[in-house]
Design a protein around this motif. Structure first.
Motif, PDB file in Angstrom:
ATOM      1  N   LEU A 257       7.551  -2.427   1.467  1.00  0.00           N
ATOM      2  CA  LEU A 257       6.143  -2.731   1.231  1.00  0.00           C
ATOM      3  C   LEU A 257       5.902  -4.242   1.171  1.00  0.00           C
ATOM      4  N   LYS A 258       6.873  -4.969   0.618  1.00  0.00           N
ATOM      5  CA  LYS A 258       6.741  -6.428   0.564  1.00  0.00           C
ATOM      6  C   LYS A 258       6.693  -7.028   1.962  1.00  0.00           C
ATOM      7  N   VAL A 259       7.491  -6.481   2.872  1.00  0.00           N
ATOM      8  CA  VAL A 259       7.479  -6.945   4.269  1.00  0.00           C
ATOM      9  C   VAL A 259       6.076  -6.823   4.862  1.00  0.00           C
ATOM     10  N   HIS A 260       5.359  -5.782   4.447  1.00  0.00           N
ATOM     11  CA  HIS A 260       3.999  -5.553   4.942  1.00  0.00           C
ATOM     12  C   HIS A 260       2.950  -6.201   4.047  1.00  0.00           C
ATOM     13  N   GLU A 261       3.386  -7.116   3.172  1.00  0.00           N
ATOM     14  CA  GLU A 261       2.509  -7.902   2.310  1.00  0.00           C
ATOM     15  C   GLU A 261       1.686  -7.015   1.369  1.00  0.00           C
ATOM     16  N   ILE A 262       2.322  -5.964   0.880  1.00  0.00           N
ATOM     17  CA  ILE A 262       1.691  -5.069  -0.089  1.00  0.00           C
ATOM     18  C   ILE A 262       2.293  -5.342  -1.460  1.00  0.00           C
ATOM     19  N   GLU A 263       1.469  -5.734  -2.406  1.00  0.00           N
ATOM     20  CA  GLU A 263       1.939  -6.034  -3.754  1.00  0.00           C
ATOM     21  C   GLU A 263       2.259  -4.747  -4.497  1.00  0.00           C
ATOM     22  N   THR A 264       3.362  -4.752  -5.217  1.00  0.00           N
ATOM     23  CA  THR A 264       3.775  -3.586  -5.994  1.00  0.00           C
ATOM     24  C   THR A 264       4.068  -4.001  -7.430  1.00  0.00           C
ATOM     25  N   VAL A 265       4.048  -3.020  -8.329  1.00  0.00           N
ATOM     26  CA  VAL A 265       4.421  -3.268  -9.718  1.00  0.00           C
ATOM     27  C   VAL A 265       5.225  -2.073 -10.208  1.00  0.00           C
ATOM     28  N   ARG A 266       6.299  -2.362 -10.944  1.00  0.00           N
ATOM     29  CA  ARG A 266       7.133  -1.300 -11.536  1.00  0.00           C
ATOM     30  C   ARG A 266       6.536  -0.905 -12.886  1.00  0.00           C
ATOM     31  N   THR A 267       6.364   0.397 -13.091  1.00  0.00           N
ATOM     32  CA  THR A 267       5.853   0.910 -14.359  1.00  0.00           C
ATOM     33  C   THR A 267       6.663   2.152 -14.744  1.00  0.00           C
ATOM     34  N   GLN A 268       6.252   2.770 -15.830  1.00  0.00           N
ATOM     35  CA  GLN A 268       6.805   4.051 -16.275  1.00  0.00           C
ATOM     36  C   GLN A 268       5.682   5.092 -16.316  1.00  0.00           C
ATOM     37  N   LEU A 269       4.783   5.036 -15.332  1.00  0.00           N
ATOM     38  CA  LEU A 269       3.568   5.844 -15.362  1.00  0.00           C
ATOM     39  C   LEU A 269       3.858   7.329 -15.495  1.00  0.00           C
ATOM     40  N   PHE A 270       4.884   7.819 -14.803  1.00  0.00           N
ATOM     41  CA  PHE A 270       5.199   9.244 -14.841  1.00  0.00           C
ATOM     42  C   PHE A 270       6.413   9.540 -15.741  1.00  0.00           C
ATOM     43  N   GLY A 271       6.661   8.637 -16.687  1.00  0.00           N
ATOM     44  CA  GLY A 271       7.773   8.829 -17.603  1.00  0.00           C
ATOM     45  C   GLY A 271       9.107   8.471 -17.004  1.00  0.00           C
ATOM     46  N   LYS A 272       9.119   7.850 -15.841  1.00  0.00           N
ATOM     47  CA  LYS A 272      10.323   7.351 -15.183  1.00  0.00           C
ATOM     48  C   LYS A 272       9.892   6.227 -14.261  1.00  0.00           C
ATOM     49  N   ASP A 273      10.837   5.504 -13.683  1.00  0.00           N
ATOM     50  CA  ASP A 273      10.489   4.367 -12.833  1.00  0.00           C
ATOM     51  C   ASP A 273       9.467   4.773 -11.776  1.00  0.00           C
ATOM     52  N   THR A 274       8.365   4.043 -11.753  1.00  0.00           N
ATOM     53  CA  THR A 274       7.263   4.311 -10.833  1.00  0.00           C
ATOM     54  C   THR A 274       6.895   3.006 -10.147  1.00  0.00           C
ATOM     55  N   LEU A 275       6.717   3.056  -8.839  1.00  0.00           N
ATOM     56  CA  LEU A 275       6.296   1.888  -8.063  1.00  0.00           C
ATOM     57  C   LEU A 275       4.825   2.080  -7.709  1.00  0.00           C
ATOM     58  N   GLU A 276       3.965   1.245  -8.292  1.00  0.00           N
ATOM     59  CA  GLU A 276       2.523   1.375  -8.070  1.00  0.00           C
ATOM     60  C   GLU A 276       2.036   0.320  -7.085  1.00  0.00           C
ATOM     61  N   PHE A 277       1.040   0.694  -6.283  1.00  0.00           N
ATOM     62  CA  PHE A 277       0.415  -0.210  -5.318  1.00  0.00           C
ATOM     63  C   PHE A 277      -0.901   0.412  -4.880  1.00  0.00           C
ATOM     64  N   VAL A 278      -1.641  -0.250  -4.030  1.00  0.00           N
ATOM     65  CA  VAL A 278      -2.888   0.311  -3.502  1.00  0.00           C
ATOM     66  C   VAL A 278      -2.830   0.281  -1.981  1.00  0.00           C
ATOM     67  N   ASP A 279      -3.620   1.153  -1.355  1.00  0.00           N
ATOM     68  CA  ASP A 279      -3.627   1.200   0.110  1.00  0.00           C
ATOM     69  C   ASP A 279      -4.609   0.165   0.663  1.00  0.00           C
ATOM     70  N   ALA A 280      -4.864   0.231   1.966  1.00  0.00           N
ATOM     71  CA  ALA A 280      -5.723  -0.748   2.632  1.00  0.00           C
ATOM     72  C   ALA A 280      -7.153  -0.722   2.111  1.00  0.00           C
ATOM     73  N   HIS A 281      -7.548   0.363   1.439  1.00  0.00           N
ATOM     74  CA  HIS A 281      -8.907   0.494   0.922  1.00  0.00           C
ATOM     75  C   HIS A 281      -8.929   0.614  -0.603  1.00  0.00           C
ATOM     76  N   GLU A 282      -7.842   0.114  -1.237  1.00  0.00           N
ATOM     77  CA  GLU A 282      -7.720  -0.004  -2.697  1.00  0.00           C
ATOM     78  C   GLU A 282      -7.616   1.343  -3.409  1.00  0.00           C
ATOM     79  N   LEU A 283      -7.120   2.358  -2.712  1.00  0.00           N
ATOM     80  CA  LEU A 283      -6.845   3.649  -3.348  1.00  0.00           C
ATOM     81  C   LEU A 283      -5.533   3.534  -4.114  1.00  0.00           C
ATOM     82  N   PRO A 284      -5.502   3.883  -5.412  1.00  0.00           N
ATOM     83  CA  PRO A 284      -4.267   3.724  -6.203  1.00  0.00           C
ATOM     84  C   PRO A 284      -3.196   4.746  -5.807  1.00  0.00           C
ATOM     85  N   LEU A 285      -1.997   4.240  -5.488  1.00  0.00           N
ATOM     86  CA  LEU A 285      -0.874   5.071  -5.067  1.00  0.00           C
ATOM     87  C   LEU A 285       0.347   4.756  -5.914  1.00  0.00           C
ATOM     88  N   ALA A 286       1.340   5.630  -5.840  1.00  0.00           N
ATOM     89  CA  ALA A 286       2.590   5.401  -6.561  1.00  0.00           C
ATOM     90  C   ALA A 286       3.719   6.127  -5.859  1.00  0.00           C
TER      91      ALA A 286
END
Length: 301
Positions: free
Chosen positions: A97-126
């Motif tokens: 995702l970094k290669v495609h210039e997409i910012e990501t953040v590591r969280t524990q959203l689902f109670g385990k390692d989760t990689l969060e980011f948004v798509d081209a239209h700001e839809l929240p994904l993980a």
């Protein structure tokens, strides 16, 4: 009646269809399986994506609205769409995702390692790793859905619907979320946020519209319609969506739930190897195809 075993599909509102395809097909490596139009608004596209096998329970669909109709995240919606990825692949996805210039953040959203980011239209994904799905060194492809987060106008009523009416199991609860999962093999996870947003969702680009739950056939589908009507929910009539039958309702936290049949499936009008290669008009709009094509933006990719 058996409980709901897994998600059938999730539908979200996004913008330009070419940007949509470039992100999900060319960056997330999902398979574009259907190009058609919105049954309720045929002047807009309805694009379907899935994992490579087009497996039931992996379908993600998009209504392509003009970019200036920006949505607002709020109560009464699914917020994050989380994908299941192979065990050990999260770091590779982070790099990809970094290669495609997409910012990501590591969280524990689902109670385990989760990689969060948004798509081209700001839809929240993980992305969340599947403990059972081993990493193929040649592929880090998405396996399917891991689950969703939900923003409810009445979180405890939403949880009650999911558990007491639909048969999901409670995993745990913390200060922010009540964590549920389906009882089927997929074990799709649902995180219901306990705080109620100050504003209600406004439909538009970057917002999930509804989540659909899978039922095996028309007989069971009718039984779910009857059950939810008997429980006091406002449930629609059965709608023929060509690839499946659907009924819709708002649960008591205002999130739109759909119950969708597994069949007849996506190969009723295209061979598997041809899925997504041409625009398919629903039968009721075939006579208006030329008119509708003048309203639809071109898809050149």
């Amino acid at each position: 009646m058996d409980p709901i075993h897994h998600i059938h599909h999730i539908s979200a509102i996004v913008g330009n269809p070419e940007e949509n395809i470039q992100f999900y097909r060319d960056i997330l490596n999902l398979k574009l399986i259907k190009k058609t139009v919105n049954f309720d608004d045929p002047s807009t596209y309805h694009l379907y994506f899935s994992n490579g096998g087009v497996d039931n329970g992996t379908i993600l669909t998009f209504f392509n609205w003009p970019n200036h109709y920006k949505g607002r995240t709020g109560a009464g919606q699914v917020q994050h769409i989380a994908f299941r990825v192979p065990r050990g692949s999260l770091k590779q996805w982070e790099t990809h995702l970094k290669v495609h210039e997409i910012e990501t953040v590591r969280t524990q959203l689902f109670g385990k390692d989760t990689l969060e980011f948004v798509d081209a239209h700001e839809l929240p994904l993980a992305l969340v790793e599947d403990d059972k799905e081993a990493l193929d060194k040649h592929s880090i492809d998405i396996v399917g859905f891991y689950g969703v987060t939900m923003l409810s106008n009445n979180p405890y009523q939403t949880v009650q619907t999911l558990t007491e009416e639909m048969g999901l199991a409670c995993v745990n609860e913390n200060d922010m979320y009540i964590h549920l999962k389906t009882v089927g093999d997929w074990q799709h996870h649902v995180m219901v946020k306990k705080d109620v947003p100050n504003e209600h969702v406004r439909w538009g680009v970057g917002v999930v519209h509804h989540i659909a739950w899978s039922v095996p056939n028309n007989h069971v589908h009718k039984a779910w319609q009857t059950k939810m009507l008997d429980r006091g929910y406002h449930v629609t009539e059965v709608k023929d969506r060509h690839y499946f039958n659907a009924v819709y309702m708002k649960e008591r936290g205002d999130i739109i739930f759909e119950f969708a049949t597994e069949g007849p499936g996506f190969t009723i009008d295209e061979r598997f190897e041809d899925l997504g290669t041409r625009l398919i008009m629903p039968p009721q709009y075939e006579e208006r195809e030329d008119e509708l094509l003048r309203l639809l933006p071109p898809i050149r990719i």
